[in-house]
Design a protein around this motif. Structure first.
Motif, short mmCIF file in Angstrom:
data_model
loop_
_atom_site.label_atom_id
_atom_site.label_comp_id
_atom_site.label_asym_id
_atom_site.label_seq_id
_atom_site.Cartn_x
_atom_site.Cartn_y
_atom_site.Cartn_z
N VAL A 1 13.57 39.20 77.44
CA VAL A 1 12.18 39.33 77.37
C VAL A 1 11.27 39.76 76.25
O VAL A 1 10.41 39.12 76.03
CB VAL A 1 12.01 40.44 78.55
N ILE A 2 12.25 40.71 75.60
CA ILE A 2 11.65 40.93 73.88
C ILE A 2 11.56 39.78 73.35
O ILE A 2 10.26 39.50 72.57
CB ILE A 2 12.65 42.13 73.44
N ILE A 3 12.66 39.24 73.39
CA ILE A 3 12.42 37.89 72.29
C ILE A 3 11.50 36.88 72.62
O ILE A 3 10.65 36.48 71.81
CB ILE A 3 13.93 37.01 72.47
N ILE A 4 11.45 36.71 74.05
CA ILE A 4 10.27 35.67 74.47
C ILE A 4 9.02 35.98 74.25
O ILE A 4 8.20 35.18 73.79
CB ILE A 4 10.78 35.22 76.21
N PHE A 5 8.79 37.18 74.29
CA PHE A 5 7.57 37.99 74.15
C PHE A 5 7.05 37.70 72.59
O PHE A 5 6.05 37.29 72.43
CB PHE A 5 7.36 39.46 74.37
N LEU A 6 7.94 37.92 71.69
CA LEU A 6 7.59 38.01 70.33
C LEU A 6 7.68 36.49 70.00
O LEU A 6 6.62 36.07 69.22
CB LEU A 6 8.93 38.41 69.69
N LEU A 7 8.63 35.64 70.53
CA LEU A 7 8.38 34.06 70.09
C LEU A 7 7.03 33.43 70.67
O LEU A 7 6.39 32.72 69.78
CB LEU A 7 9.55 33.32 70.89
N THR A 8 6.50 33.82 71.62
CA THR A 8 5.08 33.30 72.12
C THR A 8 4.19 33.80 71.28
O THR A 8 3.20 32.89 70.77
CB THR A 8 4.97 33.64 73.45
N ARG A 9 4.31 35.03 70.72
CA ARG A 9 3.14 35.68 69.74
C ARG A 9 3.14 34.80 68.35
O ARG A 9 2.24 34.90 67.80
CB ARG A 9 3.29 37.13 69.59
N VAL A 10 4.23 34.32 67.94
CA VAL A 10 4.40 33.51 66.85
C VAL A 10 4.05 32.14 67.05
O VAL A 10 4.04 31.44 65.96
CB VAL A 10 5.49 33.93 66.13
N MET A 11 4.00 31.54 68.25
CA MET A 11 3.63 30.33 68.37
C MET A 11 2.47 29.99 67.79
O MET A 11 1.47 30.72 67.79
CB MET A 11 3.39 30.21 70.06
N PRO A 12 2.26 28.79 67.08
CA PRO A 12 1.08 28.53 66.38
C PRO A 12 -0.04 28.21 67.35
O PRO A 12 0.10 27.99 68.44
CB PRO A 12 1.39 27.01 65.48
N GLY A 13 -1.11 28.85 66.87
CA GLY A 13 -2.46 28.36 67.88
C GLY A 13 -2.99 29.81 68.68
O GLY A 13 -2.16 30.79 68.50
N ASP A 14 -4.24 29.76 68.88
CA ASP A 14 -4.86 30.83 69.47
C ASP A 14 -5.10 30.52 70.87
O ASP A 14 -5.86 29.63 71.03
CB ASP A 14 -6.09 31.18 68.74
N PRO A 15 -4.41 31.23 72.03
CA PRO A 15 -4.57 30.76 73.29
C PRO A 15 -6.24 30.96 73.71
O PRO A 15 -6.89 30.06 74.52
CB PRO A 15 -4.09 32.13 73.84
N ALA A 16 -7.14 32.09 73.14
CA ALA A 16 -8.55 31.88 73.34
C ALA A 16 -9.36 30.81 73.05
O ALA A 16 -10.02 30.15 73.73
CB ALA A 16 -8.99 33.11 72.86
N ARG A 17 -8.79 30.32 71.69
CA ARG A 17 -9.41 28.97 71.24
C ARG A 17 -9.03 27.75 71.84
O ARG A 17 -9.90 26.82 72.36
CB ARG A 17 -8.94 28.85 69.69
N ALA A 18 -7.65 27.78 72.20
CA ALA A 18 -7.36 26.63 73.09
C ALA A 18 -7.92 26.64 74.39
O ALA A 18 -8.05 25.58 75.01
CB ALA A 18 -5.70 26.67 73.26
N TYR A 19 -8.16 27.91 74.97
CA TYR A 19 -9.03 27.85 76.51
C TYR A 19 -10.38 27.60 76.23
O TYR A 19 -10.83 26.46 77.07
CB TYR A 19 -8.60 29.30 76.77
N LEU A 20 -11.17 27.95 75.14
CA LEU A 20 -12.48 27.53 75.03
C LEU A 20 -12.72 26.20 74.54
O LEU A 20 -13.85 25.80 74.79
CB LEU A 20 -13.21 28.74 74.19
N GLY A 21 -11.92 25.83 73.80
CA GLY A 21 -11.91 24.46 73.03
C GLY A 21 -12.83 24.55 71.97
O GLY A 21 -13.08 25.51 71.47
N GLU A 22 -12.70 23.34 70.98
CA GLU A 22 -13.30 23.17 69.90
C GLU A 22 -14.67 23.64 69.43
O GLU A 22 -15.05 24.13 68.57
CB GLU A 22 -13.24 21.84 69.59
N MET A 23 -15.62 23.41 70.68
CA MET A 23 -17.01 23.62 70.40
C MET A 23 -17.29 25.17 70.64
O MET A 23 -18.46 25.34 70.32
CB MET A 23 -17.70 22.89 71.32
N ALA A 24 -16.49 25.85 71.14
CA ALA A 24 -16.89 27.24 71.16
C ALA A 24 -17.10 28.13 70.07
O ALA A 24 -16.63 27.68 68.69
CB ALA A 24 -15.85 28.16 72.10
N THR A 25 -18.06 29.16 69.87
CA THR A 25 -18.21 29.85 68.84
C THR A 25 -17.13 30.78 68.36
O THR A 25 -16.57 31.10 69.56
CB THR A 25 -19.47 30.58 68.50
#
Lengths: 337, 328
Positions: free
Chosen positions: A21-45
């Protein structure tokens, strides 16, 4: 069977699962990319993204996020998927039958072909059959899974045209069978739906073979080695001196003794298979958990990835426990205190 | 006298090695009569176990092979039998027990299962009858609490107990021939005596012919009626047991008997036979024992002796007996 032993083994599994659980939590946090950005798309401010990050708690310190995540798990809450807008748990439950069906087929193929192949190899040691089987299993164990899957598609779909397009579990125009287990082949048989049966079998064969290949190869090699060792034992000579038929000597007297190392390897292979599911489901557009998780990884969707890792770890623990218990069934000399 | 139950003539067995073929047994003749115990003695590697496995047709497949001679068991030519005919002989008419009782039973099945398997297959018994008969058989071989033992696994029993189980298994279908390959070697002395006594008793009861393979002269003296002494793949001497101990004729046999320590003698060093058995790839041209023989002459090194009859069924492969027994 010893219930105390099972309870103890499950307790021992806790640190492993916590670590996962710890390792996977940390690994997902270092995955490149921002989940909020990915969710809202390129056009969001940038403000919109910041607002969403705040809302999802992504700006909190990691320990705070971690505690929130763990307490969620303990309450059976694995969070929402940003892609499906459903809870991860619901998504998993929906996709589990497809993955389970594929895994069971692959496992069945691996065992039903790998083990007899290994036995034949051992009983015909150094014959052309043995050499053929060994080359086959070496190729099977070393071939990259994704490449093998693509080759199967190329040969059987694109060239020969005998397999359906690698797009899921059943052809577009055909109604899936009434849901009983959620596994199409089994449900078609149970409901007597011949059309769905034929179509779903033709869809599952190629991905199942792809997924089974490396396990099949490892099973064949391990069975051969294990059988060769057992066939040289004194009790096999005793069985022959008793006038037992060759078939009985091999399957009743030798195989059961050869089974323990085979089971051990099978347990390890299960972990490999979990990983390969992701690849195979993606290649064949198989709507299972692996496909879902690939999609989540590509879209920086933390929750499904974390849930998948946890699920895999738990499954691995359970499978190995089951194998340990099976040892005691196969060989009474194995005892746990 | 009856017809022999087992008649072996000129048996030759070869083993494949990496680059050559090695003759482990070279022209063995023997006859065994119903109810008789014939001992085969010799040191390790002399071909006694290979002789037994050849008779049983249980040589490791693809490695060992009978290349010459004849094995007649109960009038049937063992070398010409089909696999199916062999299977119906094994365990029923001819049984075998082995040196290592600890590893000779399948570790994953109960004693009862392994015993009743023979009965079910050869006697057509059903599961329940075979199980009951297994208990009776264990009782016959002196196992106490047989009802409990049938449910045990081999690892739960001692070596002596397991050898009793093996004997019970061997005798379960009243075989005409029982081949015992060093049945007591792995057991401690008190258990050895019990097992030998048991085999003697059962031989009387079942009138089974026993081929007893051993390197232990004590075992020979205890149970055998006649003895064959083997050296380097062939028979060097054959005699009735008392005759052999009273008048050992071949220098090798004499050496073997001299090696047995005597409690009444006060000596520091035990007798040995100088040298070692020649390896199969470097067999002497003449008599195979010549390099170790105190009586060796140039004739012994140049040509092979035959088995000479020295009277009373006593034969000896030594040039000293070419003209009859010099000591007679």
């Amino acid at each position: 069977m010893n219930l105390k032993y099972i309870a103890k083994r499950l307790l021992y599994a806790i640190p492993a699962v916590v670590l996962v659980v710890i390792i996977i939590f940390l690994l997902t946090r270092v995955m490149p990319g921002d989940p909020a950005r990915a969710y809202l798309g390129e056009m969001a401010t940038q403000e919109q993204v910041e607002q969403l990050r705040e809302e999802w708690g992504l700006n909190d310190p990691l320990p705070v996020q971690f505690v929130r995540y763990v307490s969620g798990i303990l309450h059976g809450d694995f969070g929402y998927s940003n892609r499906t807008h459903d809870t991860v748990l619901n998504d998993f439950i929906k996709r589990l039958p497809a993955s389970l069906e594929l895994a069971l087929w692959a496992l069945a193929i691996a065992i039903l072909i790998g083990v007899p192949l290994g036995i034949a190899s051992a009983t015909h040691k150094n014959s052309p059959l043995d050499h053929g089987a060994r080359i086959f299993s070496m190729l099977g164990a070393t071939m990259p899974v994704f490449w093998f899957g693509l080759m199967l598609i190329l040969i059987f779909y694109a060239t020969a045209g005998i397999a359906p397009a690698p797009t899921g579990r059943i052809s577009m125009g055909i109604n899936p069978p009434t849901t009983i287990t959620g596994m199409y082949v089994l449900d078609s048989i149970l409901t007597g739906d011949m059309v769905a049966l034929k179509d779903s079998v033709s869809h599952i064969i190629l991905p199942a073979i792809t997924l089974s290949m490396s396990t099949m190869a490892v099973m064949a090699r391990m069975t051969r080695a294990s059988m060769l060792e057992v066939l040289g034992q004194d009790y096999i000579r005793t069985a022959r001196a008793k006038g037992m038929k060759e078939r009985i000597v091999i399957y009743r007297h030798a195989l059961r003794n050869a089974l323990i190392p085979i089971l051990t390897v099978l347990g390890g292979q299960f972990g490999m298979m979990l990983g390969y599911t992701v690849v195979v489901e993606t290649i064949f557009s198989w709507p299972g958990i692996g496909f879902y998780v690939t999609d989540a990884i590509l879209n920086v969707d933390y929750n499904p990835v974390q849930a998948f890792a946890l699920f895999s770890a738990l499954l691995y623990v359970v499978i190995n426990l089951v194998l340990d218990i099976l040892y005691t069934v196969v060989d009474r000399r194995v005892k746990y205190d | 006298m009856d017809e022999p139950i087992l008649k072996v003539k000129g048996l030759c067995t070869e083993f494949k090695t990496v680059d050559s073929r090695v003759r482990a047994v070279d022209g063995v003749d023997l006859e065994l009569y119903p109810g008789e115990t014939l001992g085969i003695v010799g040191e390790s590697g002399c071909g006694k176990s290979v002789t037994a496995l050849s008779i049983m047709q249980l040589l490791p497949k693809g490695v060992g092979q009978v290349v010459g001679g004849e094995i007649l068991f109960d009038g049937k030519d063992m070398l010409k039998l089909s696999q199916k005919e062999l299977l119906s002989l094994h365990g029923r008419d001819m049984a075998m027990i082995f040196q290592e009782p600890m590893t000779s039973l399948n570790p994953v099945y109960t004693i009862g299962y392994q015993l009743s398997e023979v009965l079910r297959y050869h006697m057509g018994m059903n599961k329940k009858d075979a199980w009951q008969k297994s208990i009776d058989l264990l009782k016959d071989v002196g196992v106490s609490r047989p009802e409990q033992i049938v449910r045990s696994y081999p690892h739960e029993l001692s070596g002596g107990m397991l050898q009793r189980v093996m004997i019970a298994m061997g005798l379960s279908c009243n075989p005409k021939l029982l081949i015992a390959d060093e049945p007591t070697t792995a057991l401690d002395v008190t258990i050895q005596a019990q097992i030998l006594e048991l085999m003697g008793k059962l031989k009387e009861e079942y009138n089974t012919a026993i081929l007893m393979i051993t390197h232990n002269m004590g075992v020979v003296a205890e149970v055998c009626d006649r003895v064959i002494v083997m050296y380097a793949g062939y028979v060097v001497e054959m005699a009735e047991v008392n005759e052999l101990f009273d008048h050992p004729s071949h220098p090798y046999t004499q050496g073997l008997l001299k090696c047995i320590p005597n409690i009444n003698e006060d000596r520091e060093v035990l007798d040995t036979i100088e040298g070692t058995v020649p390896p199969p790839y470097a067999m002497p041209k003449g008599c195979r024992f010549a390099p170790r023989c105190p009586y060796a002459t140039p004739e012994c090194e140049a040509s092979k002796p035959e088995l000479y009859d020295i009277g009373g069924g006593h034969t000896c492969r030594c040039f000293r007996y070419k003209e009859g027994n010099p000591n007679a």
